[in-house]
Every structure is written in C-alpha cells, then in structure tokens.
Design a protein around this motif. Structure first.
Motif, mmCIF file in Angstrom:
data_model
loop_
_atom_site.group_PDB
_atom_site.id
_atom_site.type_symbol
_atom_site.label_atom_id
_atom_site.label_comp_id
_atom_site.label_asym_id
_atom_site.label_seq_id
_atom_site.Cartn_x
_atom_site.Cartn_y
_atom_site.Cartn_z
ATOM 1 N N MET A 106 -8.344 -34.809 -2.548
ATOM 2 C CA MET A 106 -9.731 -34.762 -2.146
ATOM 3 C C MET A 106 -10.252 -33.347 -2.338
ATOM 4 O O MET A 106 -9.604 -32.386 -1.951
ATOM 5 N N THR A 107 -11.410 -33.212 -2.913
ATOM 6 C CA THR A 107 -12.040 -31.915 -3.086
ATOM 7 C C THR A 107 -13.179 -31.796 -2.076
ATOM 8 O O THR A 107 -13.953 -32.727 -1.887
ATOM 9 N N THR A 108 -13.268 -30.676 -1.407
ATOM 10 C CA THR A 108 -14.295 -30.458 -0.400
ATOM 11 C C THR A 108 -15.592 -29.988 -1.047
ATOM 12 O O THR A 108 -15.653 -29.737 -2.248
ATOM 13 N N LYS A 109 -16.619 -29.833 -0.215
ATOM 14 C CA LYS A 109 -17.918 -29.374 -0.698
ATOM 15 C C LYS A 109 -17.828 -28.015 -1.375
ATOM 16 O O LYS A 109 -18.549 -27.733 -2.314
ATOM 17 N N ASP A 110 -16.913 -27.170 -0.876
ATOM 18 C CA ASP A 110 -16.796 -25.833 -1.472
ATOM 19 C C ASP A 110 -15.841 -25.808 -2.664
ATOM 20 O O ASP A 110 -15.549 -24.760 -3.209
ATOM 21 N N GLY A 111 -15.328 -26.975 -3.068
ATOM 22 C CA GLY A 111 -14.497 -27.065 -4.258
ATOM 23 C C GLY A 111 -13.016 -26.826 -4.045
ATOM 24 O O GLY A 111 -12.254 -26.836 -5.003
ATOM 25 N N THR A 112 -12.603 -26.590 -2.796
ATOM 26 C CA THR A 112 -11.182 -26.381 -2.540
ATOM 27 C C THR A 112 -10.447 -27.718 -2.469
ATOM 28 O O THR A 112 -11.034 -28.757 -2.196
ATOM 29 N N THR A 113 -9.159 -27.674 -2.727
ATOM 30 C CA THR A 113 -8.327 -28.872 -2.658
ATOM 31 C C THR A 113 -7.485 -28.804 -1.398
ATOM 32 O O THR A 113 -7.005 -27.732 -1.027
ATOM 33 N N HIS A 114 -7.322 -29.939 -0.729
ATOM 34 C CA HIS A 114 -6.488 -29.981 0.468
ATOM 35 C C HIS A 114 -5.903 -31.374 0.645
ATOM 36 O O HIS A 114 -6.362 -32.328 0.032
ATOM 37 N N PHE A 115 -4.881 -31.470 1.460
ATOM 38 C CA PHE A 115 -4.279 -32.759 1.773
ATOM 39 C C PHE A 115 -5.076 -33.454 2.867
ATOM 40 O O PHE A 115 -5.603 -32.806 3.769
ATOM 41 N N ALA A 116 -5.106 -34.776 2.802
ATOM 42 C CA ALA A 116 -5.690 -35.586 3.864
ATOM 43 C C ALA A 116 -4.733 -36.764 4.078
ATOM 44 O O ALA A 116 -4.884 -37.822 3.484
ATOM 45 N N PRO A 117 -3.691 -36.575 4.900
ATOM 46 C CA PRO A 117 -2.710 -37.638 5.078
ATOM 47 C C PRO A 117 -3.317 -38.897 5.680
ATOM 48 O O PRO A 117 -4.297 -38.832 6.425
ATOM 49 N N GLU A 118 -2.723 -40.016 5.327
ATOM 50 C CA GLU A 118 -3.113 -41.321 5.872
ATOM 51 C C GLU A 118 -1.956 -41.805 6.729
ATOM 52 O O GLU A 118 -0.866 -42.067 6.220
ATOM 53 N N LEU A 119 -2.190 -41.900 8.029
ATOM 54 C CA LEU A 119 -1.174 -42.354 8.966
ATOM 55 C C LEU A 119 -1.365 -43.843 9.210
ATOM 56 O O LEU A 119 -2.438 -44.262 9.641
#
Length: 134
Positions: A1-14
């Motif tokens: 997932m890319t945020t509004k500021d263009g950074t990439t991060h994890f978003a785990p699904e539990l």
C-alpha cells in the motif's frame, strides 16, 4: 500500500473467527477504526484500524482464501506483529489492561532492542519493541 505522501509500508491483515461481533480489544488498546464492514448478521467482515499511523486490518476468515487461518482454528501462531513504539512498557501495560495476555515481559536484549510480547484475545502475537539508543 502506498500512502498519500508516496511512502510504502506494511498493513497486516489479522484473521479473526467467522461470526466475530466485537473487536473492542483493539479500540481499548488504542487503535482508531477507519471503517468496519459488517455481514448481514452484524458480524465483522473487515475493519481497518491504525495505531499511531500503523495501519492494519482484521478480517473474517474466508473459505476462498487458500490456507488462511486465524490462530484459534490453526491451533498456533500464524504470524507475529512487530510494533515499534517509543515506550515499550507503556504499550504493554495498555495491551494487558485492554485484555491481552502477556507472553514475555519487556526487557532489554543484547542485540540492541527492548521488547515485550503479548497475545491478543484472537490469538495474535504482538512484539512491542524499540531500538535502544547506543
């Protein structure tokens, strides 16, 4: 997932058991709910939450998702969620107060991290941690 500021991060699904109606533990732990979609019976299909900007999802286990299990039916840990925070002890206390079970008390490790671990009411393991300044 890319945020509004263009950074990439994890978003785990539990994954949570089907017919789960209450995810109050996460809110009591300090998570903010962005959205929650419910099934016709009122049980939770998927919810998006964040803890201080760290986004994660809780999702009912789906039959079409090959091999996806939640910890209770898997009879074990399916993943450990690592959460970096400024104050490990404070976050651990907050989790226990919200209904988590402590697995490991916070302590400093020789590899330069302070870590503690808890199990949430759905069986997910969370490792709360911070890098110790050298």
């Amino acid at each position: 997932m890319t945020t509004k500021d263009g950074t990439t991060h994890f978003a785990p699904e539990l994954h949570i058991p089907n017919k789960t109606f209450d995810i109050g533990f996460y809110k009591n732990f300090g998570a903010v709910e962005h959205f929650c979609f419910r099934n016709d019976d009122g049980s939770i299909h998927v919810a998006e939450l964040n803890i201080d900007g760290a986004i994660f999802h809780v999702h009912e286990t789906m039959r079409h998702s090959a091999g996806s299990l939640e910890p209770i039916s898997a009879k074990g840990v399916t993943a450990v969620i690592g959460l970096f925070v400024p104050d490990v002890d404070e976050v651990m206390q907050k989790a226990i107060k919200a209904g988590a079970t402590q697995v490991n008390a916070p302590r400093d490790y020789e590899y330069g991290y302070r870590q503690g671990m808890f199990k949430d009411p759905f069986g997910h393991y969370w490792q709360i941690q911070k890098k110790i300044p050298q």
